[in-house]
Design an enzyme around this catalytic site. Sequence first.
Site, PDB file in Angstrom:
ATOM      1  CE  LYS A 140      -4.499   0.981   0.500  1.00 24.17           C
ATOM      2  NZ  LYS A 140      -5.633   0.215  -0.038  1.00 24.17           N
TER       3      LYS A 140
ATOM      4  N   GLY B 173     -26.357   1.424   1.801  1.00 27.11           N
ATOM      5  CA  GLY B 173     -25.461   2.098   0.863  1.00 27.11           C
ATOM      6  C   GLY B 173     -25.642   1.529  -0.526  1.00 27.11           C
TER       7      GLY B 173
ATOM      8  N   GLY C 216     -24.419   2.805  -3.508  1.00 26.59           N
ATOM      9  CA  GLY C 216     -23.523   3.484  -4.453  1.00 26.59           C
ATOM     10  C   GLY C 216     -23.162   2.533  -5.572  1.00 26.59           C
TER      11      GLY C 216
ATOM     12  CB  VAL D 109     -20.224  -1.998  -4.360  1.00 28.33           C
ATOM     13  CG1 VAL D 109     -20.338  -3.483  -4.054  1.00 28.33           C
ATOM     14  CG2 VAL D 109     -18.806  -1.641  -4.747  1.00 28.33           C
TER      15      VAL D 109
HETATM   16  P1  NAD Z   1     -19.789   4.638  -3.283  1.00 25.49           P
HETATM   17  O1  NAD Z   1     -19.179   5.875  -2.745  1.00 25.49           O
HETATM   18  O2  NAD Z   1     -20.110   4.545  -4.730  1.00 25.49           O
HETATM   19  O3  NAD Z   1     -21.137   4.304  -2.469  1.00 25.49           O
HETATM   20  C1  NAD Z   1     -21.284   4.466  -1.107  1.00 25.49           C
HETATM   21  C2  NAD Z   1     -22.753   4.775  -0.837  1.00 25.49           C
HETATM   22  O4  NAD Z   1     -22.949   4.814   0.572  1.00 25.49           O
HETATM   23  C3  NAD Z   1     -23.180   6.132  -1.376  1.00 25.49           C
HETATM   24  O5  NAD Z   1     -24.383   5.994  -2.110  1.00 25.49           O
HETATM   25  C4  NAD Z   1     -23.374   6.981  -0.116  1.00 25.49           C
HETATM   26  O6  NAD Z   1     -24.388   7.949  -0.259  1.00 25.49           O
HETATM   27  C5  NAD Z   1     -23.769   5.918   0.883  1.00 25.49           C
HETATM   28  N1  NAD Z   1     -23.562   6.304   2.284  1.00 25.49           N
HETATM   29  C6  NAD Z   1     -22.578   7.088   2.808  1.00 25.49           C
HETATM   30  N2  NAD Z   1     -22.764   7.221   4.140  1.00 25.49           N
HETATM   31  C7  NAD Z   1     -23.860   6.502   4.455  1.00 25.49           C
HETATM   32  C8  NAD Z   1     -24.548   6.221   5.672  1.00 25.49           C
HETATM   33  N3  NAD Z   1     -24.151   6.762   6.817  1.00 25.49           N
HETATM   34  N4  NAD Z   1     -25.630   5.435   5.620  1.00 25.49           N
HETATM   35  C9  NAD Z   1     -26.063   4.893   4.450  1.00 25.49           C
HETATM   36  N5  NAD Z   1     -25.463   5.128   3.281  1.00 25.49           N
HETATM   37  C10 NAD Z   1     -24.377   5.912   3.285  1.00 25.49           C
HETATM   38  O7  NAD Z   1     -18.791   3.466  -2.845  1.00 25.49           O
HETATM   39  P2  NAD Z   1     -18.694   2.000  -3.458  1.00 25.49           P
HETATM   40  O8  NAD Z   1     -17.627   1.991  -4.494  1.00 25.49           O
HETATM   41  O9  NAD Z   1     -20.055   1.510  -3.790  1.00 25.49           O
HETATM   42  O10 NAD Z   1     -18.111   1.187  -2.209  1.00 25.49           O
HETATM   43  C11 NAD Z   1     -18.952   0.854  -1.129  1.00 25.49           C
HETATM   44  C12 NAD Z   1     -18.108   0.293   0.007  1.00 25.49           C
HETATM   45  O11 NAD Z   1     -17.403  -0.868  -0.440  1.00 25.49           O
HETATM   46  C13 NAD Z   1     -17.032   1.246   0.513  1.00 25.49           C
HETATM   47  O12 NAD Z   1     -16.869   1.050   1.903  1.00 25.49           O
HETATM   48  C14 NAD Z   1     -15.782   0.793  -0.209  1.00 25.49           C
HETATM   49  O13 NAD Z   1     -14.614   1.107   0.504  1.00 25.49           O
HETATM   50  C15 NAD Z   1     -15.999  -0.706  -0.267  1.00 25.49           C
HETATM   51  N6  NAD Z   1     -15.328  -1.353  -1.391  1.00 25.49           N
HETATM   52  C16 NAD Z   1     -15.574  -0.974  -2.665  1.00 25.49           C
HETATM   53  C17 NAD Z   1     -14.940  -1.610  -3.731  1.00 25.49           C
HETATM   54  C18 NAD Z   1     -15.212  -1.220  -5.143  1.00 25.49           C
HETATM   55  O14 NAD Z   1     -14.869  -1.981  -6.057  1.00 25.49           O
HETATM   56  N7  NAD Z   1     -15.839  -0.084  -5.423  1.00 25.49           N
HETATM   57  C19 NAD Z   1     -14.023  -2.660  -3.465  1.00 25.49           C
HETATM   58  C20 NAD Z   1     -13.799  -3.058  -2.141  1.00 25.49           C
HETATM   59  C21 NAD Z   1     -14.458  -2.386  -1.110  1.00 25.49           C
END
Ligand code: NAD
Length: 362
Positions: free
Chosen positions: A88, A188, A190, A192
């Site tokens: 990292k 959440g 977003g 994923v």
């Molecule tokens: P994203 O930012 O696209 O989505 C996150 C969503 O969570 C958003 O819609 C946001 O409005 C919502 N959110 C924020 N605070 C909140 C709360 N208090 N209550 C409810 N909803 C809330 O992120 P993502 O890419 O979809 O990733 C989601 C999670 O998975 C993150 O924790 C990220 O670190 C983890 N992750 C993502 C990936 C990836 O490929 N994108 C890989 C491994 C881990």
Amino acid sequence: MSSIQIEEKSVFNQLSSFGHQKVVFCSDADTGLRAIIAVHDTTLGPALGGTRMWAYKTEAEALNDVLRLSRGMTYKAAITGLNLGGGKAVIIGDNRKDKSEALMRRYGRFINNLNGSFITAEDVGTTPKDMEYIRMETKYVTGVPESLGGSGDPSPVTAKGVFMGIKACVKELFGTDKLAGKSVAVQGIGNVGESLVHLLREENAKVYISDINEERLSYVSSKYGAEVVLNTDIYDLDVDIYAPCALGATLNSNTIDKLKCSIIAGAANNQLADETIHGRLLLEKGILYAPDYLINAGGLINCYSEIAGFSKKRTMQLAENIYEATRSVLKKSKSENIPTNEAANKIAEKRIEDIRKLKASY
Ligand code: NAD
């Protein structure tokens, strides 16, 4: 004088307790670059890990973050069966104000000097554009834009892995991995979360969603037929599965006490507020917890595929392997009566140890 001694002692204490192979401090006056690259373990392959750009309050905080996160990557790659080690990097600075093309390219030169022992990717505070700048100076970078031959958005791959993790848990508890009739609360929606809702609804699961973004809620709800619930109500729902896909540390003594689900499986990183205490609490409460770092490994799989030149189809197949990996973790947890996160750690450590011995015998 005394403060310097304390600082030095704490740095070397940290290094020895985490067991890193190499930690590189990068400094460049012209661009203002201050970065730390941590290579934790390369037994299984080159150390792959994102570069995080963050305005850390102290250098000690940045160092602690990079040491902790790089070790986590070693476990993630090992449990997922990838031929990658863990690494990292952190760039100390405000990602909105302190970034420049020159800074990213200078940083890319430092990566290049490591001769492939470290490969980086996007993380909090960095973007595909930054990866493009880094790639101007080194080939040891993944997650460049799709238009430049990169693997593109990892979210669908991550969602697929989470989905397979959910299915593995359902199989363990119900004897079949069919999701029709099962209820899932996705916190959440977003990148994923939305993809996961899509997969769940395709199998006719009943899906509840919560988010702080009202617009996304109505969009995802009407597109996939999911029921919106208040953010504050998500832990009280009477559902089979809770899928945290927003924030870390949502599993703490307070929420675990409320949860009525029998399975927790989601994408968010670091879901357990305290790995030891809350991992055990879930075991005692009889809730099956799919370790986050295993089932959300789709992002890492996507990067691995980019390096290996795999097709999208092959990438999704690798994400599907998360099903069997989760089954093995659940089996070990059950037979040894240990929390699933501990079982996952043990399996990862064993794989690294086995391959270390194998390589020593060459
Ligand atoms: P994203 O930012 O696209 O989505 C996150 C969503 O969570 C958003 O819609 C946001 O409005 C919502 N959110 C924020 N605070 C909140 C709360 N208090 N209550 C409810 N909803 C809330 O992120 P993502 O890419 O979809 O990733 C989601 C999670 O998975 C993150 O924790 C990220 O670190 C983890 N992750 C993502 C990936 C990836 O490929 N994108 C890989 C491994 C881990």
